[in-house]
Design an enzyme around this catalytic site. Sequence first.
Site, PDB file in Angstrom:
ATOM      1  N   CYS A  93       0.875  -1.172   0.000  1.00 52.35           N
ATOM      2  CA  CYS A  93       0.000   0.000   0.000  1.00 52.35           C
ATOM      3  C   CYS A  93       0.913   1.222   0.000  1.00 52.35           C
ATOM      4  O   CYS A  93       2.023   1.169  -0.541  1.00 52.35           O
ATOM      5  CB  CYS A  93      -0.987  -0.016   1.164  1.00 52.35           C
ATOM      6  N   TRP A  94       0.473   2.337   0.563  1.00 52.52           N
ATOM      7  CA  TRP A  94       1.262   3.560   0.470  1.00 52.52           C
ATOM      8  C   TRP A  94       2.578   3.456   1.243  1.00 52.52           C
ATOM      9  O   TRP A  94       3.646   3.748   0.730  1.00 52.52           O
ATOM     10  CB  TRP A  94       0.442   4.741   0.978  1.00 52.52           C
TER      11      TRP A  94
END
Length: 349
Positions: A93-94
Amino acid sequence: MKKGLATVAQLSEFDEFIDARSPAEFAEDRIPGAVSCPVLDNEQRAIVGTIYKQQSAFEARRIGAAMVAENIARHLRERFQDKPKNWRPLVYCWRGGQRSGSFVTWLRLIGWDACQLEGGYKSWRHLVVDELAVLPGRFDFRVICGATGSGKTRVLEALGRLGAQVLDLEQLAAHKGSVLGALPDRPQPTQKSFETDLYGVLRTFDPARPVYVEAESRKIGRIQVPEVLMARMRESHCVAIEATREARLDFLVRDYAYLGDDVSDLQNKIDYLQGLQSNETLANWKALAAQHELYTLFAEFIDKHYDPLYQRSQNRNFVRFPQAPIFASSNLSDAGIAELADCILREQQ
């Protein structure tokens, strides 16, 4: 490697990359080859973020968890039902937080040896930025120079077909570099996506062999060429193509023929030259565009805009341009460009 955790140095150990971020984040940039399986879509991410700010972290997690569970279940059902037991996915994810962590938890519960990328997409982005700061310095660039319409990009492509190492920045940027350079069927990538693709090309080159690249300004459309690469190009050996004016005009009319399909767009592009050309000149060029007089229009572009700009810029921007070997051409047809590329390659070896 900690169980269930991997670093960017271990990407080659995995069968598939799963991007758990929102579609908007995925569209901006991603690890090459990754598939988009968002645990929160764009709207859901905005909703959860608003609840987090306006109410509490607990309430955001309570609402978000149901959304995440529903989305992961759908991905498992629609995307991964056929995966074998020994399948090894890497999820990110980020920044390697809860979105990818929850996805990995379910994948590992099923029995797959899934891992979460430590640091998430941010760790990938740091790798790209760090590598672009050092990779250009490893290569012997040969910069293809020539006035607008000299067929530099086509020569570069022909050199690639002959086996030379080629860095086609305009292909990566989806833009031909000039004020008229926007492509009709390809939007430009984001800056981050361009840099990811650039890193992917540079890392394949052999430093023992020259790399051919077209002379570019600092910006190709709205894409910024990384400063380290730009500096390296500007200090590199140059190759100069000197094509006749007639050959250049014939080439431009062929290569930019699609501009005549949308007169209003062409006229809008001509307006970008306000301040560089007189209002009278711009009005005349827009009238030529309306009349589909591309040959006359491009002749004016060459004489009043492109050639004066080229004469001012090459000696200033590329320090070895005055020593560049010159390759003359009066034929920029496909056959003529292939011959030109062959001559360049034989001379440079």
